[in-house]
Design an enzyme around this catalytic site. Sequence first.
Site, PDB file in Angstrom:
ATOM      1  N   VAL A 117       0.798  -1.199   0.377  1.00 29.04           N
ATOM      2  CA  VAL A 117      -0.057  -0.005  -0.048  1.00 29.04           C
ATOM      3  C   VAL A 117       1.046   0.787  -0.391  1.00 29.04           C
ATOM      4  O   VAL A 117       2.117   1.266   0.738  1.00 29.04           O
ATOM      5  CB  VAL A 117      -0.314  -0.250   0.993  1.00 29.04           C
ATOM      6  CG1 VAL A 117      -1.901  -1.126   1.062  1.00 29.04           C
ATOM      7  CG2 VAL A 117      -0.017   0.179   2.336  1.00 29.04           C
ATOM      8  N   VAL A 120       2.889   2.844   3.192  1.00 26.72           N
ATOM      9  CA  VAL A 120       3.087   2.022   3.804  1.00 26.72           C
ATOM     10  C   VAL A 120       4.349   1.104   2.844  1.00 26.72           C
ATOM     11  O   VAL A 120       6.039   1.142   3.300  1.00 26.72           O
ATOM     12  CB  VAL A 120       2.936   0.677   4.261  1.00 26.72           C
ATOM     13  CG1 VAL A 120       4.361  -0.356   5.288  1.00 26.72           C
ATOM     14  CG2 VAL A 120       2.189   1.313   5.668  1.00 26.72           C
ATOM     15  N   CYS A 121       4.040   0.280   2.008  1.00 30.05           N
ATOM     16  CA  CYS A 121       5.350  -0.833   0.782  1.00 30.05           C
ATOM     17  C   CYS A 121       5.213   0.255  -0.195  1.00 30.05           C
ATOM     18  O   CYS A 121       6.878   0.260   0.064  1.00 30.05           O
ATOM     19  CB  CYS A 121       3.842  -1.530   0.632  1.00 30.05           C
ATOM     20  SG  CYS A 121       3.777  -2.352   1.468  1.00 30.05           S
ATOM     21  N   LEU A 122       4.689   1.794  -0.428  1.00 25.04           N
ATOM     22  CA  LEU A 122       5.760   2.533  -1.005  1.00 25.04           C
ATOM     23  C   LEU A 122       6.104   3.604  -0.346  1.00 25.04           C
ATOM     24  O   LEU A 122       8.019   4.266  -0.661  1.00 25.04           O
ATOM     25  CB  LEU A 122       4.885   3.417  -2.369  1.00 25.04           C
ATOM     26  CG  LEU A 122       5.345   4.298  -2.833  1.00 25.04           C
ATOM     27  CD1 LEU A 122       6.090   4.246  -4.097  1.00 25.04           C
ATOM     28  CD2 LEU A 122       4.302   4.853  -3.809  1.00 25.04           C
TER      29      LEU A 122
END
Length: 211
Positions: A117, A120-122
Amino acid sequence: MTGSNRFAERLTSENAVFASIDHQTGLLVGCRDIDPTVLKSNILGLAHLARILDLPTVVTSSVATGPNGPVMPEISDTLPDARFIGRDGEINAWDSPEFKRAIEETGRKKIIMAGIVTDVCLMFPAISAVAEGYDVYAVIDASGTWDAAIRDAAVHRMSQAGVKVATWASVLAEIMGDWRSPKGRELGELMSSRLTSYGWVVDGFTAHGAS
């Protein structure tokens, strides 16, 4: 590369690496800040861009055997030569020695990055990479999260940290540079096939006998 030059230097197919962060089927289901069908099309548009330009590519997953699910199969199909890295613990992909090493080994300092997401992940690896001297383009429309408010908060935080927030079409146009470039026609066809509104422009053009 310091100061304003870092923001002015253009993306090219020779100075960029593509990082697809946790584009996993389980996470995709929860994205509500952008229509899931549009998001999927944008992700695959970015993946096809990387393939057309033969960009070094790193694809990650996070706990793929859990609810996050596996990497979207279309990404694997589109980018079979990418370096695939599965993480079983680190939330921030930049904390994974294997991921960081894969980026470093390309010798490139510009990272085209997208992920699910967004917040978070990006956001986490984008900010971490910038802190270590990389020039990160966070492709916001090929990333997704739970709602628009969360996305906007992530965009603000990334911008404050010096991450360049971009769209996949603007990345394509910046790298292409000129419609007469060797990859111009192929990239134009990709944009036409993935961006509905631009596809209509092309349809109208060709309907009048132009080629």
